[in-house]
Design a protein around this motif. Sequence first.
Motif, mmCIF file in Angstrom:
data_model
loop_
_atom_site.group_PDB
_atom_site.id
_atom_site.type_symbol
_atom_site.label_atom_id
_atom_site.label_comp_id
_atom_site.label_asym_id
_atom_site.label_seq_id
_atom_site.Cartn_x
_atom_site.Cartn_y
_atom_site.Cartn_z
ATOM 1 N N ALA A 1 0.952 -1.122 0.171
ATOM 2 C CA ALA A 1 0.162 -0.236 0.171
ATOM 3 C C ALA A 1 0.891 1.391 -0.515
ATOM 4 C CB ALA A 1 -0.990 -0.228 0.869
ATOM 5 N N CYS A 2 2.196 1.097 0.708
ATOM 6 C CA CYS A 2 3.099 2.592 0.689
ATOM 7 C C CYS A 2 3.413 2.626 -0.683
ATOM 8 C CB CYS A 2 4.066 2.195 1.881
ATOM 9 S SG CYS A 2 3.227 1.554 3.617
ATOM 10 N N ASN A 3 3.978 1.838 -1.164
ATOM 11 C CA ASN A 3 4.606 1.587 -2.389
ATOM 12 C C ASN A 3 6.281 2.217 -2.828
ATOM 13 O OD1 ASN A 3 4.929 1.302 -5.172
ATOM 14 N ND2 ASN A 3 4.071 3.074 -5.649
ATOM 15 N N ARG B 1 -4.591 0.919 1.823
ATOM 16 C CA ARG B 1 -4.930 1.734 0.769
ATOM 17 C C ARG B 1 -6.775 2.993 0.704
ATOM 18 N NH1 ARG B 1 -3.760 -2.623 -3.116
ATOM 19 N NH2 ARG B 1 -2.081 -2.042 -4.259
ATOM 20 N N SER B 2 -7.267 1.872 1.664
ATOM 21 C CA SER B 2 -9.005 2.125 1.568
ATOM 22 C C SER B 2 -8.718 3.496 2.651
ATOM 23 C CB SER B 2 -9.424 1.812 2.295
ATOM 24 O OG SER B 2 -9.598 1.443 3.848
ATOM 25 N N LEU C 1 8.650 5.565 6.330
ATOM 26 C CA LEU C 1 8.901 4.995 8.029
ATOM 27 C C LEU C 1 7.370 4.004 7.898
ATOM 28 C CD1 LEU C 1 8.690 8.255 10.173
ATOM 29 C CD2 LEU C 1 10.712 6.861 9.626
ATOM 30 N N LEU C 2 6.468 4.107 7.519
ATOM 31 C CA LEU C 2 5.436 2.841 7.373
ATOM 32 C C LEU C 2 5.863 1.737 6.935
ATOM 33 C CD1 LEU C 2 1.765 5.034 7.157
ATOM 34 C CD2 LEU C 2 2.614 3.617 9.187
ATOM 35 N N ALA D 1 -0.700 5.523 0.815
ATOM 36 C CA ALA D 1 -0.782 6.104 -0.597
ATOM 37 C C ALA D 1 -0.571 7.288 -0.949
ATOM 38 C CB ALA D 1 -2.137 5.267 -1.845
ATOM 39 N N SER D 2 -1.718 7.963 -0.131
ATOM 40 C CA SER D 2 -1.489 9.916 -0.736
ATOM 41 C C SER D 2 -0.694 9.947 0.480
ATOM 42 C CB SER D 2 -2.368 10.231 -1.196
ATOM 43 O OG SER D 2 -3.477 10.108 1.119
ATOM 44 N N LEU D 3 -0.390 9.506 1.511
ATOM 45 C CA LEU D 3 0.806 10.073 3.028
ATOM 46 C C LEU D 3 2.191 10.640 2.190
ATOM 47 C CD1 LEU D 3 -0.180 7.638 5.664
ATOM 48 C CD2 LEU D 3 -1.010 9.987 5.460
ATOM 49 N N SER D 4 2.864 11.382 3.046
ATOM 50 C CA SER D 4 4.075 12.445 2.618
ATOM 51 C C SER D 4 4.721 11.323 2.475
ATOM 52 C CB SER D 4 4.201 13.703 3.097
ATOM 53 O OG SER D 4 4.393 12.924 4.897
ATOM 54 N N ILE D 5 6.238 11.142 1.341
ATOM 55 C CA ILE D 5 7.133 10.153 1.435
ATOM 56 C C ILE D 5 7.650 9.987 2.290
ATOM 57 C CG2 ILE D 5 8.672 10.168 -0.012
ATOM 58 C CD1 ILE D 5 8.492 11.395 -2.447
ATOM 59 N N PRO D 6 7.794 10.953 3.353
ATOM 60 C CA PRO D 6 8.920 10.282 4.622
ATOM 61 C C PRO D 6 7.906 9.697 5.469
ATOM 62 C CG PRO D 6 9.259 12.745 4.434
ATOM 63 C CD PRO D 6 8.255 12.426 2.859
#
Length: 236
Positions: free
Chosen positions: A37-39, A109-110, A123-124, A114-119
């Motif tokens: 999900a984090c990709n 994803r729900s 971490l996730l 996926a829309s969180l910041s890259i940093p």
Amino acid sequence: MYALADGTERKLYLREVIAFLVISLLLNSMGNGLTVACNMGSAMWTASAANIAHDFHFSIATILIVYGVVSILVNVILLQHWDWHRIIGNLIFIFPYGYFVSFWANFFRSLGVASLSIPTRILLDVLGIVCLGIAISIYQRVNVILHPNDDMTNIIRFKYVKGNPVAAQLLNFAFPSMVIIVLWVLFKEVVAVNVGTIIALFFQGAVIGWTDKHIFKRLKHRLDLIKVKQATVVAD
């Protein structure tokens, strides 16, 4: 096996086996689902499966199941005999596992991961890799029902590299690494490979080794399924 205070060991009770397996399966599928999900980079086998699924338009759950079957055959070669108890345990693990990973990936994803910041996603993603390493350590020590990929690591670790978890994990990752490279050359695109993949490649074995010593410390590796069978083959 479970180490007692007097230095002896006993077999795990059924309720303990079930508890450890539930905990490890939950951590494993959740950690893998989180990385997908984090990709920001999945563990090597999951990243490899994600690339096959992406390039050939298959479900990642299907690829993970196929990978599991292939790994079972490789394990037979490594052990140099058919261990039907082990094979049945592998099959019991892989069929729900692929769908659990897919469920957790869709769940995260729900939640908008996926829309969180890259940093934050990095971490996730690292958290997911750590959860995966902890889970592998737990069910490798229980050694009743394992994912065949992790069973392969166990076999390599205790039969070929003198118990070294880092070396065993690196050897285990050789095949999915080759798949990713070949698909990248053919399709000029790579998915699910990022910071987390590099961390998994070089540090997942270390996480497994650390967990062996610090989480459920009295839970010990049950090696009879490797050592006893190995001695039997030699005697034959």
